[in-house]
Design a protein around this motif. Structure first.
Motif, PDB file in Angstrom:
ATOM      1  N   THR A  61       0.838  -1.203   0.000  1.00  0.00           N
ATOM      2  CA  THR A  61       0.000   0.000   0.000  1.00  0.00           C
ATOM      3  C   THR A  61       0.871   1.251   0.000  1.00  0.00           C
ATOM      4  O   THR A  61       0.576   2.220  -0.709  1.00  0.00           O
ATOM      5  CB  THR A  61      -0.943   0.002   1.218  1.00  0.00           C
ATOM      6  N   ALA A  62       1.951   1.233   0.775  1.00  0.00           N
ATOM      7  CA  ALA A  62       2.858   2.379   0.815  1.00  0.00           C
ATOM      8  C   ALA A  62       3.444   2.646  -0.563  1.00  0.00           C
ATOM      9  O   ALA A  62       3.513   3.795  -1.018  1.00  0.00           O
ATOM     10  CB  ALA A  62       3.972   2.137   1.827  1.00  0.00           C
ATOM     11  N   ASN A  63       3.843   1.592  -1.257  1.00  0.00           N
ATOM     12  CA  ASN A  63       4.396   1.738  -2.600  1.00  0.00           C
ATOM     13  C   ASN A  63       3.353   2.280  -3.567  1.00  0.00           C
ATOM     14  O   ASN A  63       3.653   3.132  -4.401  1.00  0.00           O
ATOM     15  CB  ASN A  63       4.930   0.394  -3.085  1.00  0.00           C
ATOM     16  N   LEU A  64       2.114   1.808  -3.452  1.00  0.00           N
ATOM     17  CA  LEU A  64       1.048   2.301  -4.314  1.00  0.00           C
ATOM     18  C   LEU A  64       0.812   3.797  -4.090  1.00  0.00           C
ATOM     19  O   LEU A  64       0.710   4.573  -5.047  1.00  0.00           O
ATOM     20  CB  LEU A  64      -0.245   1.517  -4.062  1.00  0.00           C
ATOM     21  N   ILE A  65       0.763   4.203  -2.838  1.00  0.00           N
ATOM     22  CA  ILE A  65       0.536   5.618  -2.533  1.00  0.00           C
ATOM     23  C   ILE A  65       1.699   6.464  -3.037  1.00  0.00           C
ATOM     24  O   ILE A  65       1.509   7.531  -3.623  1.00  0.00           O
ATOM     25  CB  ILE A  65       0.298   5.813  -1.018  1.00  0.00           C
ATOM     26  N   ARG A  66       2.926   5.978  -2.853  1.00  0.00           N
ATOM     27  CA  ARG A  66       4.107   6.699  -3.352  1.00  0.00           C
ATOM     28  C   ARG A  66       4.041   6.819  -4.875  1.00  0.00           C
ATOM     29  O   ARG A  66       4.349   7.864  -5.439  1.00  0.00           O
ATOM     30  CB  ARG A  66       5.378   5.973  -2.926  1.00  0.00           C
ATOM     31  N   ALA A  67       3.656   5.733  -5.535  1.00  0.00           N
ATOM     32  CA  ALA A  67       3.552   5.747  -6.994  1.00  0.00           C
ATOM     33  C   ALA A  67       2.472   6.728  -7.462  1.00  0.00           C
ATOM     34  O   ALA A  67       2.645   7.414  -8.470  1.00  0.00           O
ATOM     35  CB  ALA A  67       3.265   4.336  -7.515  1.00  0.00           C
ATOM     36  N   LEU A  68       1.367   6.789  -6.726  1.00  0.00           N
ATOM     37  CA  LEU A  68       0.317   7.749  -7.074  1.00  0.00           C
ATOM     38  C   LEU A  68       0.823   9.186  -6.947  1.00  0.00           C
ATOM     39  O   LEU A  68       0.480  10.049  -7.759  1.00  0.00           O
ATOM     40  CB  LEU A  68      -0.922   7.532  -6.202  1.00  0.00           C
ATOM     41  N   GLY A  69       1.651   9.438  -5.931  1.00  0.00           N
ATOM     42  CA  GLY A  69       2.267  10.756  -5.796  1.00  0.00           C
ATOM     43  C   GLY A  69       3.151  11.068  -6.990  1.00  0.00           C
ATOM     44  O   GLY A  69       3.135  12.187  -7.519  1.00  0.00           O
ATOM     45  N   ALA A  70       3.920  10.075  -7.432  1.00  0.00           N
ATOM     46  CA  ALA A  70       4.781  10.259  -8.602  1.00  0.00           C
ATOM     47  C   ALA A  70       3.949  10.490  -9.856  1.00  0.00           C
ATOM     48  O   ALA A  70       4.256  11.376 -10.668  1.00  0.00           O
ATOM     49  CB  ALA A  70       5.688   9.039  -8.786  1.00  0.00           C
ATOM     50  N   ALA A 111       0.903  11.720 -10.077  1.00  0.00           N
ATOM     51  CA  ALA A 111       0.288  13.049 -10.015  1.00  0.00           C
ATOM     52  C   ALA A 111       1.301  14.126 -10.390  1.00  0.00           C
ATOM     53  O   ALA A 111       1.006  15.026 -11.194  1.00  0.00           O
ATOM     54  CB  ALA A 111      -0.271  13.304  -8.606  1.00  0.00           C
ATOM     55  N   PHE A 112       2.516  14.030  -9.838  1.00  0.00           N
ATOM     56  CA  PHE A 112       3.548  15.018 -10.162  1.00  0.00           C
ATOM     57  C   PHE A 112       3.906  14.957 -11.639  1.00  0.00           C
ATOM     58  O   PHE A 112       4.020  15.990 -12.308  1.00  0.00           O
ATOM     59  CB  PHE A 112       4.796  14.812  -9.306  1.00  0.00           C
ATOM     60  N   LEU A 113       4.105  13.748 -12.161  1.00  0.00           N
ATOM     61  CA  LEU A 113       4.483  13.599 -13.568  1.00  0.00           C
ATOM     62  C   LEU A 113       3.387  14.089 -14.509  1.00  0.00           C
ATOM     63  O   LEU A 113       3.673  14.690 -15.550  1.00  0.00           O
ATOM     64  CB  LEU A 113       4.838  12.145 -13.867  1.00  0.00           C
ATOM     65  N   ALA A 114       2.125  13.847 -14.146  1.00  0.00           N
ATOM     66  CA  ALA A 114       1.014  14.345 -14.974  1.00  0.00           C
ATOM     67  C   ALA A 114       1.051  15.865 -15.038  1.00  0.00           C
ATOM     68  O   ALA A 114       0.891  16.455 -16.125  1.00  0.00           O
ATOM     69  CB  ALA A 114      -0.317  13.854 -14.420  1.00  0.00           C
ATOM     70  N   LEU A 115       1.274  16.502 -13.906  1.00  0.00           N
ATOM     71  CA  LEU A 115       1.378  17.964 -13.895  1.00  0.00           C
ATOM     72  C   LEU A 115       2.573  18.443 -14.713  1.00  0.00           C
ATOM     73  O   LEU A 115       2.482  19.436 -15.446  1.00  0.00           O
ATOM     74  CB  LEU A 115       1.473  18.482 -12.462  1.00  0.00           C
ATOM     75  N   ALA A 116       3.704  17.746 -14.608  1.00  0.00           N
ATOM     76  CA  ALA A 116       4.899  18.122 -15.367  1.00  0.00           C
ATOM     77  C   ALA A 116       4.668  17.978 -16.867  1.00  0.00           C
ATOM     78  O   ALA A 116       5.075  18.842 -17.650  1.00  0.00           O
ATOM     79  CB  ALA A 116       6.093  17.282 -14.920  1.00  0.00           C
ATOM     80  N   VAL A 117       4.020  16.892 -17.276  1.00  0.00           N
ATOM     81  CA  VAL A 117       3.726  16.674 -18.694  1.00  0.00           C
ATOM     82  C   VAL A 117       2.841  17.792 -19.230  1.00  0.00           C
ATOM     83  O   VAL A 117       3.079  18.323 -20.326  1.00  0.00           O
ATOM     84  CB  VAL A 117       3.060  15.288 -18.898  1.00  0.00           C
ATOM     85  N   ILE A 118       1.839  18.169 -18.462  1.00  0.00           N
ATOM     86  CA  ILE A 118       0.938  19.248 -18.875  1.00  0.00           C
ATOM     87  C   ILE A 118       1.679  20.589 -18.879  1.00  0.00           C
ATOM     88  O   ILE A 118       1.613  21.352 -19.848  1.00  0.00           O
ATOM     89  CB  ILE A 118      -0.300  19.304 -17.952  1.00  0.00           C
ATOM     90  N   TRP A 119       2.412  20.888 -17.815  1.00  0.00           N
ATOM     91  CA  TRP A 119       3.116  22.163 -17.685  1.00  0.00           C
ATOM     92  C   TRP A 119       4.130  22.376 -18.807  1.00  0.00           C
ATOM     93  O   TRP A 119       4.208  23.434 -19.405  1.00  0.00           O
ATOM     94  CB  TRP A 119       3.813  22.231 -16.326  1.00  0.00           C
ATOM     95  N   PHE A 120       4.924  21.328 -19.108  1.00  0.00           N
ATOM     96  CA  PHE A 120       5.964  21.444 -20.118  1.00  0.00           C
ATOM     97  C   PHE A 120       5.500  21.026 -21.510  1.00  0.00           C
ATOM     98  O   PHE A 120       6.298  20.961 -22.439  1.00  0.00           O
ATOM     99  CB  PHE A 120       7.204  20.641 -19.705  1.00  0.00           C
ATOM    100  N   GLY A 167       9.955   0.118 -10.275  1.00  0.00           N
ATOM    101  CA  GLY A 167       9.014   0.925  -9.511  1.00  0.00           C
ATOM    102  C   GLY A 167       8.032   0.108  -8.698  1.00  0.00           C
ATOM    103  O   GLY A 167       7.425   0.621  -7.765  1.00  0.00           O
ATOM    104  N   GLY A 168       7.891  -1.150  -9.018  1.00  0.00           N
ATOM    105  CA  GLY A 168       6.946  -2.011  -8.303  1.00  0.00           C
ATOM    106  C   GLY A 168       7.658  -2.979  -7.375  1.00  0.00           C
ATOM    107  O   GLY A 168       7.756  -2.751  -6.169  1.00  0.00           O
ATOM    108  N   LEU A 169       8.175  -4.037  -7.947  1.00  0.00           N
ATOM    109  CA  LEU A 169       8.787  -5.113  -7.150  1.00  0.00           C
ATOM    110  C   LEU A 169       9.974  -4.607  -6.325  1.00  0.00           C
ATOM    111  O   LEU A 169      10.052  -4.869  -5.121  1.00  0.00           O
ATOM    112  CB  LEU A 169       9.218  -6.263  -8.063  1.00  0.00           C
TER     113      LEU A 169
END
Length: 141
Positions: free
Chosen positions: A33-42, A44-53, A77-79
């Motif tokens: 679950t911790a890895n999933l939440i961390r990945a969701l944070g990544a 979200a950030f990457l989606a914003l970066a893709v849109i911004w740039f 990023g997973g295992l």
């Protein structure tokens, strides 16, 4: 010089992130679950970066490239992240992070085997230093 500064900033961020990881893994949370939440944070950030740039272009990606990236994400990023979080549950971040940071050693080996890359004497010396560093980190208490 710009590349070196950016690489140092990345290293700084990679040095800070495990502190948050260790705080979380010191409590009774699931590494999955911790890895999933961390990945969701990544994500979200990457989606914003893709849109911004304005870098939302998949036209240069072949199906094969997409599969390779998905496999790399699942492995790294997973295992690997789950194994990293479980390791943080059992030992100090100051040991886990240097030990997990020996991946260049494996990259050297696998790039020579899978990609046919030449290994220079400097790379051999660097690889030996990585191994010595791991021995030092693992032998301290």
């Amino acid at each position: 010089m710009k590349g070196e500064i950016l690489a140092l900033l990345a290293a700084l961020l990679w040095g800070i992130a495990p502190i948050f990881d260790k705080i979380v893994m010191s409590s009774n949370v699931s590494p999955y679950t911790a890895n999933l939440i961390r990945a969701l944070g990544a994500i979200a950030f990457l989606a914003l970066a893709v849109i911004w740039f304005r870098q939302f272009d998949f036209s240069s990606f072949s199906g094969k490239n997409l599969v390779y990236l998905l496999v790399a994400g699942a492995l790294g990023g997973g295992l690997a992240m789950i194994l990293y979080y479980v390791a943080l549950k059992f030992t100090q971040a100051s040991k886990v992070v240097p030990l997990t940071s020996i991946y260049p050693l494996f990259t050297v080996i696998f790039s020579a085997i899978a990609l046919g890359e030449n290994i220079s004497p400097k790379v051999v010396v660097g690889t030996i230093l990585i191994i010595l560093g791991v021995i030092l980190v693992c032998s301290t208490e």
